[in-house]
Design a protein around this motif. Sequence first.
Motif, PDB file in Angstrom:
ATOM      1  N   ALA A 295       0.844  -1.194   0.000  1.00  0.00           N
ATOM      2  CA  ALA A 295       0.000   0.000   0.000  1.00  0.00           C
ATOM      3  C   ALA A 295       0.880   1.245   0.000  1.00  0.00           C
ATOM      4  CB  ALA A 295      -0.886  -0.009   1.239  1.00  0.00           C
TER       5      ALA A 295
ATOM      6  N   GLN B 281     -10.758   7.944   2.633  1.00  0.00           N
ATOM      7  CA  GLN B 281     -10.336   6.535   2.561  1.00  0.00           C
ATOM      8  C   GLN B 281     -11.520   5.644   2.189  1.00  0.00           C
ATOM      9  OE1 GLN B 281      -6.918   5.123   3.521  1.00  0.00           O
ATOM     10  NE2 GLN B 281      -7.925   3.788   2.038  1.00  0.00           N
TER      11      GLN B 281
ATOM     12  N   ASP C 199     -12.084   3.354  -1.072  1.00  0.00           N
ATOM     13  CA  ASP C 199     -12.312   1.913  -0.919  1.00  0.00           C
ATOM     14  C   ASP C 199     -13.655   1.489  -1.518  1.00  0.00           C
ATOM     15  OD1 ASP C 199      -9.895   1.817   0.358  1.00  0.00           O
ATOM     16  OD2 ASP C 199     -10.703   1.569   2.392  1.00  0.00           O
TER      17      ASP C 199
ATOM     18  N   GLU D 290      -4.494   5.638   2.403  1.00  0.00           N
ATOM     19  CA  GLU D 290      -3.667   4.520   1.969  1.00  0.00           C
ATOM     20  C   GLU D 290      -4.215   4.010   0.643  1.00  0.00           C
ATOM     21  OE1 GLU D 290      -2.160   2.081   5.460  1.00  0.00           O
ATOM     22  OE2 GLU D 290      -3.001   0.541   4.159  1.00  0.00           O
TER      23      GLU D 290
ATOM     24  N   LEU E   8      -4.096   1.492  -2.760  1.00  0.00           N
ATOM     25  CA  LEU E   8      -3.641   0.157  -3.167  1.00  0.00           C
ATOM     26  C   LEU E   8      -2.764   0.279  -4.413  1.00  0.00           C
ATOM     27  CD1 LEU E   8      -7.113  -1.566  -2.805  1.00  0.00           C
ATOM     28  CD2 LEU E   8      -5.136  -1.961  -1.325  1.00  0.00           C
TER      29      LEU E   8
ATOM     30  N   SER F 160      -6.522  -5.238   1.405  1.00  0.00           N
ATOM     31  CA  SER F 160      -6.311  -3.902   1.969  1.00  0.00           C
ATOM     32  C   SER F 160      -6.103  -3.912   3.485  1.00  0.00           C
ATOM     33  CB  SER F 160      -7.526  -3.024   1.665  1.00  0.00           C
ATOM     34  OG  SER F 160      -8.662  -3.501   2.373  1.00  0.00           O
TER      35      SER F 160
ATOM     36  N   ARG G  41      -8.531  -3.523   5.397  1.00  0.00           N
ATOM     37  CA  ARG G  41      -9.606  -2.673   5.926  1.00  0.00           C
ATOM     38  C   ARG G  41     -10.948  -3.416   5.816  1.00  0.00           C
ATOM     39  NH1 ARG G  41      -6.100   0.801   3.386  1.00  0.00           N
ATOM     40  NH2 ARG G  41      -7.204   0.793   1.399  1.00  0.00           N
TER      41      ARG G  41
END
Lengths: 100, 393, 311
Positions: free
Chosen positions: B2, B141, B145, B180, B182, B247, B249
């Motif tokens: 990441a 974020q 995502d 962050e 990818l 991820s 997450r």
Amino acid sequence: MATDITRLGVKANWRDLTEGMIIAGAGTSKDFNTGEWSTDKPEFIEEKCKQCLLCVPVCPDSCIPVKDMKRGAFDYDHCKGCGICVKACPFGAITMEGVK
Amino acid sequence: MAKRDRLSGNEAVAIALRQINPDVFPAFPITPSTEIPQYFASFVANGQVDTEFIPVESEHSSMSAAVGASAAGARSFTATSSCGLAYMWEELYIAASNRLPLVLALVNRALSGPININCDHSDSMGARDAGWIQMYAENNQEAYDNMVQAYRISEHKDVRIPIMICQDGFITSHAVENIELLEDQDVKDFVGEYHPETYLLNPDCPAAVGPYSITDYYMEAKRNQAEGMKHVSQVVLDVAKEFEGISGRAYGLFEEYCMADAEMAVVMIGSAAGTTKDAIDRLREKGIKAGLIKIRLYRPFPASEIAEALKTVKAVAIMDRAEGYTNHGGPLGADVMSALYRAHADALAVNYIYGLGGRDIRVEDMEGVFEALKQIIEEGDAGETYRYLGLRE
Amino acid sequence: MSYNFKETMNKPERLAPGHRMCAGCGGTIAVRNVLRGLHEGDKAVIGNATGCLEVSTFTYPYTAWEDSYIHNAFENAGATLSGVEGAYKALRKKGKLNDTYKFITFGGDGGTYDIGFQSLSGAMERNHDLVYVCYDNGAYMNTGIQRSSATPMYADTTTTPVGSESNGKPQNRKDLAAIIAAHDVPYVAQTTFVQNFKDLHIKSEKAIYTPGAAFLNIMAPCPRGWRYNTPDIMEICKLGVETCYWPLFEVVEGKWILNYEPKKKLPVEDFLRPQGRFKHLFKKGNEYLLEEFQKEVDRRWEELKFRCSRA
């Protein structure tokens, strides 16, 4: 895969309808007979026809099939009897009740 | 690996799109979503994507062109805000009823009038019954995502429903935060190739899209459409699980913050959840059992799951960033209250209208909401259930 | 481009029978003959604005189209096909599609001159490689003969009814072909059903195979809305051209070309007389209305000749 529209009659249940009401395939309207709309139909007198094909493009219902540069018999399953072809024929090879 | 960066929400969404490299992107500018097509146009200009970018003459046309492109078999995308979404209204319904998987990045902004460019949810709330999946973000974020996961949900064979990826105008779209990202290849592998089944540009079989439906079919067509919506929640969870794998997450249908032992809770959507979390942290230090449910998936509405999460709560405040003009509250309030009713829940519920047209919401405001919930619990009566927060009286 | 009538008629039919347009409809005559402009082997995606043509040619589950077809809404046929054409470019670029497709969209005058005007203008200005065909019957026929900006002056429609204080539509029709030509697109043409469809066929083929945006405006009489004797459609079209009410012209790369000039320009009343929507113009005392109509036809015809004279 073309859609099988015979499964899509007006009594079809909700699961049978195609996703997004999209039909895969083409020309499925041929299965719907608009010829039932009228009883007056043009008549093709083949002996008088010179195969000039002037009647072909004027038909709103694609009811005068052409094969090998020659027209065939009227498609009475779909012809609505509008009479436009009668007027388009220069040789009197198409007649219809009420159209001069 | 990441990559850490500092980006605005709009830039984050644009980067996700660069990584996805959709086939067609028709776009029309409107504040505050304009930056998304701007960033993307520069990716096109520099050869970083090979998308057909179509700068159309209105939002009605951007969604119309996206519908055309999607029906043709292309992965399609567009972005808008506020009046732009209102102008697309008709097309939203058509995209959904055609079962076209496409993605709309919505940067939430108040609807006119009076004209205002700041955040509230009146635009997307008005479109809540259009048959789209609606997914919301608290911060940049989450916006990024959600964007990465969007096509996997929308294109899923059991779903095939367009999806709206929403974020709050300016608050999220323009504020720069740590994020962050990818790796490009990880996103490409995750999203995968698009393989439509029935589409206009299929050389092996033509397709006909957008029929006239007589009464014999219309109601069955709508029920058929609703079936796709029934599969969305599970697909959202499955895609989230896979996303967590790349991820780290985790995502669900909604986020529960301090809900395990909560006696009072707030249910809300979007960036104000961050403010609410700060208020909860302060209250928890004082021993007050406050919690939050932050909705991620709003359409379809996870009614039974939310009712379950609120099962032990004594009082709940449902926060609507849009008016409903019903004289008894906003759309989220109606959805949550009907979920509670169907679950035979005991919680007393009130509905607040807040943050319209970008009206700021502070930690103290949310502390005030919990204070009101405390009073409701003590009195055993919800009192007036249709309330305003942050209004000059 | 040459025109071999018989060979053209021998081409496979791309609009199937079984659609539900009225008996004698000019709209489908236009469609059938435009589609003959496609070369055999080339595939097409057909677009369609909401209107008679759409509700009648794709009534679930019956599609009359032998090619892929998309109807989206009333006002966005231009934008919808822009998206389809964009998808084609993208899929070709990405190596996902090798076949050649052409893009043709049909709209009535309501969907083209009025509600779809912005979407059409956008598609033309962006110069997508598509053809927009307006089948112009001069009113909103699908909803029951309401006036549009294509309706000719004095026409009796259901929203401009003739009455004691009304002579029908007070305004002249919008000159849409000229407006689209002002978009500086590569090809614009106006035609109708005359000369055994030679003019319409050649223009369709040119429009389809000219790279970039093209616009065809085709007068397509509606027997219900115009109230003429249904079988007489070809005669009506001929009179439209011979009276210079509906001139045949094209604008190629900005150059205006007059395709036909009648040897003897007929008075416009010859075109108006067979149509019930103009019946009131032939009442005693209304001669001045016919004069006004003729003046407008003359003015437009002279303007067109002037444009075409500037080589």
